[in-house]
Write an enzyme that holds these catalytic residues in place. Structure first.
Site, PDB file in Angstrom:
ATOM      1  N   ASP A 156       0.003  -3.330   8.915  1.00  0.00           N
ATOM      2  CA  ASP A 156      -1.442  -3.205   9.095  1.00  0.00           C
ATOM      3  C   ASP A 156      -2.110  -4.553   9.374  1.00  0.00           C
ATOM      4  O   ASP A 156      -3.332  -4.673   9.224  1.00  0.00           O
ATOM      5  CB  ASP A 156      -2.086  -2.601   7.838  1.00  0.00           C
ATOM      6  CG  ASP A 156      -1.817  -1.119   7.694  1.00  0.00           C
ATOM      7  OD1 ASP A 156      -1.182  -0.529   8.590  1.00  0.00           O
ATOM      8  OD2 ASP A 156      -2.226  -0.539   6.669  1.00  0.00           O
ATOM      9  N   HIS A 193       0.827  -1.212   0.000  1.00  0.00           N
ATOM     10  CA  HIS A 193       0.000   0.000   0.000  1.00  0.00           C
ATOM     11  C   HIS A 193       0.867   1.270   0.000  1.00  0.00           C
ATOM     12  O   HIS A 193       1.913   1.310   0.647  1.00  0.00           O
ATOM     13  CB  HIS A 193      -0.939  -0.006   1.201  1.00  0.00           C
ATOM     14  CG  HIS A 193      -2.071  -0.990   1.054  1.00  0.00           C
ATOM     15  ND1 HIS A 193      -2.830  -1.423   2.129  1.00  0.00           N
ATOM     16  CD2 HIS A 193      -2.571  -1.640  -0.032  1.00  0.00           C
ATOM     17  CE1 HIS A 193      -3.746  -2.279   1.696  1.00  0.00           C
ATOM     18  NE2 HIS A 193      -3.603  -2.420   0.391  1.00  0.00           N
TER      19      HIS A 193
END
Length: 254
Positions: A133, A58
């Site tokens: 994450d 990401h």
């Protein structure tokens, strides 16, 4: 000598991490949300970034790779499964591989689920893990690419780490996570105490990260999907079904 972790806020709610080994002089950037913030943080400490360890693809985790590499010539390590979507990669890693920072060795843990190739970096001799994450204080990442079975297997690998492991996650989401956690597991006294502490710390502008693995195992609903009480409350006959129900509920919780 011990490793030094410099933690600093960047972007809207990310945390940046520079991990420095005084003995070798090496410094690794854990992910690169904001190249300018990372370079400034390193300069303020008198450190030079020699490596980047990406956890997943990401942009708020790998978007600063090229700019930092251009400035420092650092070596970039990234997860095999996400590497095609990450810039500047020199080496790819997967479950069970190791990377080094001076004399310290980090083991790569497959924590796929948020993205398919997501990895964490566990440094056992420093009792710390950088989880990106995949796991948050009182929460976990959204399941953008993986399956409940994959994500639960990933969290189970993290649960198996020593209880004193410091967990460095990538965002300050704890206040929001705490509200859902209390909703999901309202009879958990340890969670009630943790949630009150989080509220007080955030009111004072203090970080709630890193957290400690043993505390997360006792209070984080996503790590408790194998607990019979959680399964009874959330209608899952097993840990995977319970995790799936919890993750779906968190996605729409306000």
């Amino acid at each position: 000598m011990s490793l030094i972790v410099h933690q600093f806020p960047c972007l809207a709610d990310n945390y940046g991490y520079l991990v420095h080994d005084p003995e070798s002089g090496e410094t690794v950037a854990i992910d690169t949300p904001d190249a300018d913030a990372y370079l400034a943080a390193a300069e303020s400490r008198g450190w030079r970034i020699t490596q980047i360890w990406n956890t997943h693809w990401h942009p708020d985790h790998a978007g600063g790779n090229e700019a930092i590499k251009a400035q420092t010539g650092c070596l970039i390590t990234a997860p095999e499964g996400d590497a095609p979507r990450i810039a500047g990669v020199d080496r790819t890693v997967e479950q069970g591989d190791t990377v080094t920072l001076g004399a310290f060795e980090a083991t790569v843990i497959d924590v796929g689920g948020h993205t398919l190739g997501h990895v964490a970096y566990h440094i056992p001799d420093a009792a710390m893990v950088f989880v990106g994450d995949s796991l948050f204080a009182l929460g976990c990442g959204r399941m953008f690419e993986g399956t409940p079975a994959q994500f639960w297997a990933s969290l189970s690998r993290l649960k198996a780490l020593p209880g004193n492991t410091l967990v460095y996650c990538a965002h300050e989401y704890t206040a929001s996570n705490a509200r859902f956690a209390v909703h999901a597991d309202p009879d958990n006294a340890a969670l009630q105490s943790y949630a009150a502490e989080v509220e007080a710390r955030r009111a004072n502008g203090e970080a709630t990260v890193p957290t400690i693995m043993a505390r997360e195992i006792a209070t984080n609903p996503f790590l408790r999907a194998d607990d019979p009480a959680m399964q009874a409350r959330w209608g899952g006959g097993d840990a995977v079904a319970t995790f799936a129900a919890l993750r779906a509920a968190k996605d729409t919780y306000r």
